[in-house]
Design a protein around this motif. Structure first.
Motif, PDB file in Angstrom:
ATOM      1  N   PRO A   1      29.547  74.409  36.223  1.00  0.00           N
ATOM      2  CA  PRO A   1      30.789  75.015  36.705  1.00  0.00           C
ATOM      3  C   PRO A   1      30.561  76.204  37.641  1.00  0.00           C
ATOM      4  O   PRO A   1      31.293  76.378  38.612  1.00  0.00           O
ATOM      5  N   GLU A   2      29.549  77.013  37.352  1.00  0.00           N
ATOM      6  CA  GLU A   2      29.281  78.179  38.201  1.00  0.00           C
ATOM      7  C   GLU A   2      28.858  77.737  39.609  1.00  0.00           C
ATOM      8  O   GLU A   2      29.302  78.290  40.609  1.00  0.00           O
ATOM      9  N   PHE A   3      28.003  76.714  39.671  1.00  0.00           N
ATOM     10  CA  PHE A   3      27.578  76.174  40.965  1.00  0.00           C
ATOM     11  C   PHE A   3      28.776  75.595  41.716  1.00  0.00           C
ATOM     12  O   PHE A   3      28.968  75.870  42.909  1.00  0.00           O
ATOM     13  N   ASN A   4      29.585  74.799  41.022  1.00  0.00           N
ATOM     14  CA  ASN A   4      30.753  74.181  41.662  1.00  0.00           C
ATOM     15  C   ASN A   4      31.727  75.238  42.174  1.00  0.00           C
ATOM     16  O   ASN A   4      32.301  75.089  43.259  1.00  0.00           O
ATOM     17  N   GLN A   5      31.903  76.307  41.400  1.00  0.00           N
ATOM     18  CA  GLN A   5      32.791  77.391  41.822  1.00  0.00           C
ATOM     19  C   GLN A   5      32.235  78.076  43.076  1.00  0.00           C
ATOM     20  O   GLN A   5      32.978  78.361  44.010  1.00  0.00           O
ATOM     21  N   ALA A   6      30.939  78.321  43.102  1.00  0.00           N
ATOM     22  CA  ALA A   6      30.313  78.961  44.263  1.00  0.00           C
ATOM     23  C   ALA A   6      30.407  78.060  45.493  1.00  0.00           C
ATOM     24  O   ALA A   6      30.699  78.529  46.599  1.00  0.00           O
ATOM     25  N   LEU A   7      30.172  76.778  45.313  1.00  0.00           N
ATOM     26  CA  LEU A   7      30.264  75.815  46.411  1.00  0.00           C
ATOM     27  C   LEU A   7      31.680  75.817  46.988  1.00  0.00           C
ATOM     28  O   LEU A   7      31.870  75.885  48.206  1.00  0.00           O
TER      29      LEU A   7
END
Length: 113
Positions: free
Chosen positions: A5-11
């Motif tokens: 989720p953190e990666f997806n949010q940053a993307l």
């Protein structure tokens, strides 16, 4: 990466910021590619933009999420350049395009910055 989720949010944050800053009206297709063979190569691919299909491909195997996000930002700039028509003024078909073509070198510099 898809289930981080953190990666997806940053993307998503990088993309939203780019849409605002560069007025992106056409969303590129995003491909997160797992490739063990590529990851085993010291100089394997990290990412690329396909201007014909409006596709950003990010190689994810063995890479830190921060590095993948950096590649995404870089390839997004190539998408913006394509939408502006900059790809029509250069030739990226050769492996040394950024060294041989001054216009393409300038485009790479913009994407790195």
């Amino acid at each position: 990466m898809n289930n981080n989720p953190e990666f997806n949010q940053a993307l998503g944050g990088i993309y939203r910021d780019a849409v605002k800053k560069f007025n992106i009206r056409t969303t590129p297709k995003l491909v997160l590619k797992k490739d063990e063979e590529n990851a085993s190569k010291t100089l394997g691919r990290t990412a690329y933009y396909d201007p014909n299909n409006l596709t950003v491909t990010l190689y994810t195997t063995g890479r830190h999420p921060k590095d993948i996000l950096r590649s995404f930002a870089h390839e997004l700039i190539h998408h913006v350049q394509n939408l502006r028509g900059d790809f029509e003024m250069g030739d990226a078909s050769q492996a040394t395009y950024a060294q041989d073509d001054p216009h393409m070198r300038k485009m790479e510099m913009e994407a790195y910055l």
